[in-house]
Motif scaffolding. Structure first.
Motif, mmCIF file in Angstrom:
data_model
loop_
_atom_site.group_PDB
_atom_site.id
_atom_site.type_symbol
_atom_site.label_atom_id
_atom_site.label_comp_id
_atom_site.label_asym_id
_atom_site.label_seq_id
_atom_site.Cartn_x
_atom_site.Cartn_y
_atom_site.Cartn_z
ATOM 1 N N GLY A 72 0.951 -0.827 -0.603
ATOM 2 C CA GLY A 72 0.192 0.052 0.159
ATOM 3 C C GLY A 72 0.865 1.539 -0.498
ATOM 4 N N ALA A 73 2.163 1.417 0.575
ATOM 5 C CA ALA A 73 2.720 2.329 0.499
ATOM 6 C C ALA A 73 3.400 2.027 -0.489
ATOM 7 C CB ALA A 73 3.876 2.207 1.359
ATOM 8 N N ALA A 74 3.985 1.464 -1.392
ATOM 9 C CA ALA A 74 4.467 2.218 -2.204
ATOM 10 C C ALA A 74 3.670 2.120 -3.510
ATOM 11 C CB ALA A 74 5.040 0.299 -2.538
ATOM 12 N N TRP A 75 2.394 1.831 -3.482
ATOM 13 C CA TRP A 75 1.312 2.588 -4.844
ATOM 14 C C TRP A 75 0.895 3.778 -4.181
ATOM 15 C CZ3 TRP A 75 -2.943 5.122 -4.180
ATOM 16 C CH2 TRP A 75 -3.357 5.007 -5.641
ATOM 17 N N GLY A 76 0.527 4.394 -2.813
ATOM 18 C CA GLY A 76 0.847 5.541 -2.500
ATOM 19 C C GLY A 76 1.668 6.284 -2.577
ATOM 20 N N ILE A 77 3.048 5.727 -2.242
ATOM 21 C CA ILE A 77 4.003 7.007 -3.225
ATOM 22 C C ILE A 77 3.960 7.000 -4.663
ATOM 23 C CG2 ILE A 77 6.700 7.214 -3.526
ATOM 24 C CD1 ILE A 77 6.995 5.566 -0.393
ATOM 25 N N GLY A 78 4.197 6.139 -5.110
ATOM 26 C CA GLY A 78 4.315 6.214 -6.843
ATOM 27 C C GLY A 78 2.407 6.801 -7.633
ATOM 28 N N HIS A 79 1.633 6.408 -6.943
ATOM 29 C CA HIS A 79 0.417 7.690 -7.106
ATOM 30 C C HIS A 79 0.719 9.028 -6.701
ATOM 31 C CE1 HIS A 79 -3.468 10.315 -6.501
ATOM 32 N NE2 HIS A 79 -3.561 8.916 -7.493
ATOM 33 N N THR A 80 1.527 9.597 -5.451
ATOM 34 C CA THR A 80 2.021 10.865 -5.034
ATOM 35 C C THR A 80 2.974 11.624 -5.635
ATOM 36 O OG1 THR A 80 1.473 10.158 -2.501
ATOM 37 C CG2 THR A 80 2.845 12.260 -2.925
ATOM 38 N N VAL A 81 4.116 10.715 -6.518
ATOM 39 C CA VAL A 81 5.130 10.991 -7.457
ATOM 40 C C VAL A 81 4.725 11.957 -8.451
ATOM 41 C CG1 VAL A 81 6.994 10.233 -9.040
ATOM 42 C CG2 VAL A 81 6.930 9.820 -5.867
ATOM 43 N N THR A 82 4.136 10.884 -8.977
ATOM 44 C CA THR A 82 3.030 11.422 -10.451
ATOM 45 C C THR A 82 2.672 12.825 -10.472
ATOM 46 O OG1 THR A 82 3.068 9.382 -11.540
ATOM 47 C CG2 THR A 82 2.076 10.239 -12.197
ATOM 48 N N VAL A 83 1.342 12.836 -8.897
ATOM 49 C CA VAL A 83 0.925 13.751 -8.730
ATOM 50 C C VAL A 83 1.392 15.169 -8.033
ATOM 51 C CG1 VAL A 83 -1.308 14.453 -6.604
ATOM 52 C CG2 VAL A 83 -1.386 12.486 -8.094
ATOM 53 N N MET A 84 2.988 14.419 -8.012
ATOM 54 C CA MET A 84 3.562 16.259 -7.696
ATOM 55 C C MET A 84 4.209 16.714 -8.669
ATOM 56 S SD MET A 84 2.616 16.964 -4.174
ATOM 57 C CE MET A 84 4.701 18.136 -4.062
ATOM 58 N N ALA A 85 4.487 15.568 -9.694
ATOM 59 C CA ALA A 85 4.826 15.425 -11.146
ATOM 60 C C ALA A 85 3.708 16.843 -12.057
ATOM 61 C CB ALA A 85 5.241 14.850 -11.475
#
Length: 275
Positions: free
Chosen positions: A49-62
């Motif tokens: 879940g953390a890995a999914w959330g980090i990937g999601h956050t990286v894209t949203v921030m970019a």
């Protein structure tokens, strides 16, 4: 604390909790349930879940930084392509999950050198690969070696040499989901916050909330899979098949709705409403 500062803190906290709420979107839950269906530990599920959330956050921030700071405008066809990728990804996750179950009718044409009464047929596992076929438990009575299962072959491939391979997949899935939802999130923020720094801060807390929310969701979803994997393998098989079918069906519906329905991606005049 002044009233203005209190309002800012309250608004940023709202971003965190909205991020947690965002993690519960149907396509997110379907994707992570499919991934976590093969996980057998609570700690591993939380990391997924953390890995999914980090990937999601990286894209949203970019994407968010590009829109907020540089004023980038996403064309409708590009925006729909990002959402279309989510449908393809969900369908692919479903197919891969169904492939990993091995199938109830996975058959080997007899086991040579073993008395017929010694051969039986029930669900059994090799690592996290669950399948069934006629086999015995004596020497040479199984029908295939442990390293000849599909997942064993996959684990020996080049992908298995990548560090944190088990968390790379949910990270990539999170990246794709972030592409699909980032525009809507940023446009919502810009309708309220005009200051770029404050908007980026809100976006970061939104991402942190998404990470925490998805960790909680994976913990909840993993409970039936981790329990049945040890105690009820047949039910575990059915749950994994169900998660694969749901993921594939959900992905197919998205593919049709985004790509081929009226005003879809492949029409002459695509109509895109970020959501």
């Amino acid at each position: 604390m002044t009233e203005a500062a209190l309002n800012v803190v309250s608004f940023l906290l709202l971003g965190f909790f909205l991020g947690m709420r965002h993690a519960t979107d149907a396509d997110h839950v379907v994707a992570i349930a499919t991934i976590v269906s093969r996980e057998r530990s609570v700690a591993g599920s939380a990391l997924i879940g953390a890995a999914w959330g980090i990937g999601h956050t990286v894209t949203v921030m970019a994407v968010g930084a590009a829109i907020i700071v540089f004023g980038v405008v996403i064309p409708p066809r590009l925006g729909m392509s990002m959402e279309f990728a989510v449908g393809i990804m969900l369908a692919l996750l479903g197919v891969l999950t169904l492939g990993r179950t091995g199938g109830m009718a996975h058959a080997h044409a007899g086991v040579t050198g073993v008395h017929e009464l010694d051969v039986h047929d029930h669900l059994h596992t090799h690592g996290d690969y669950l399948h069934r076929h006629p086999h015995g438990h004596g020497p040479g009575a199984h029908g295939h070696a442990d390293e000849h299962t599909p997942l064993a072959r996959l684990d020996r491939s080049v992908l298995a040499r990548i560090a944190f391979y088990d968390w790379l997949r949910p990270f990539v899935v999170g990246l794709v989901h972030g592409l699909a939802g980032s525009a809507a999130v940023v446009l919502m923020i810009l309708s309220i916050i005009r200051e770029p720094v404050a908007a980026l801060g809100y976006l970061l807390l939104f991402g942190l909330g998404t990470i925490v929310g998805m960790m909680l969701i994976t913990l909840i979803l993993s409970a039936p899979f981790t329990f049945t994997a040890v105690n009820l393998p047949k039910l575990n098989w059915r749950l994994r098949v169900a998660s694969g079918l749901i993921s594939f069906t959900f992905g197919a519906v998205l593919i049709y709705g985004i790509g081929f329905a009226e005003g879809g991606l492949f029409s002459d005049a695509p109509i895109w409403e970020p959501h």
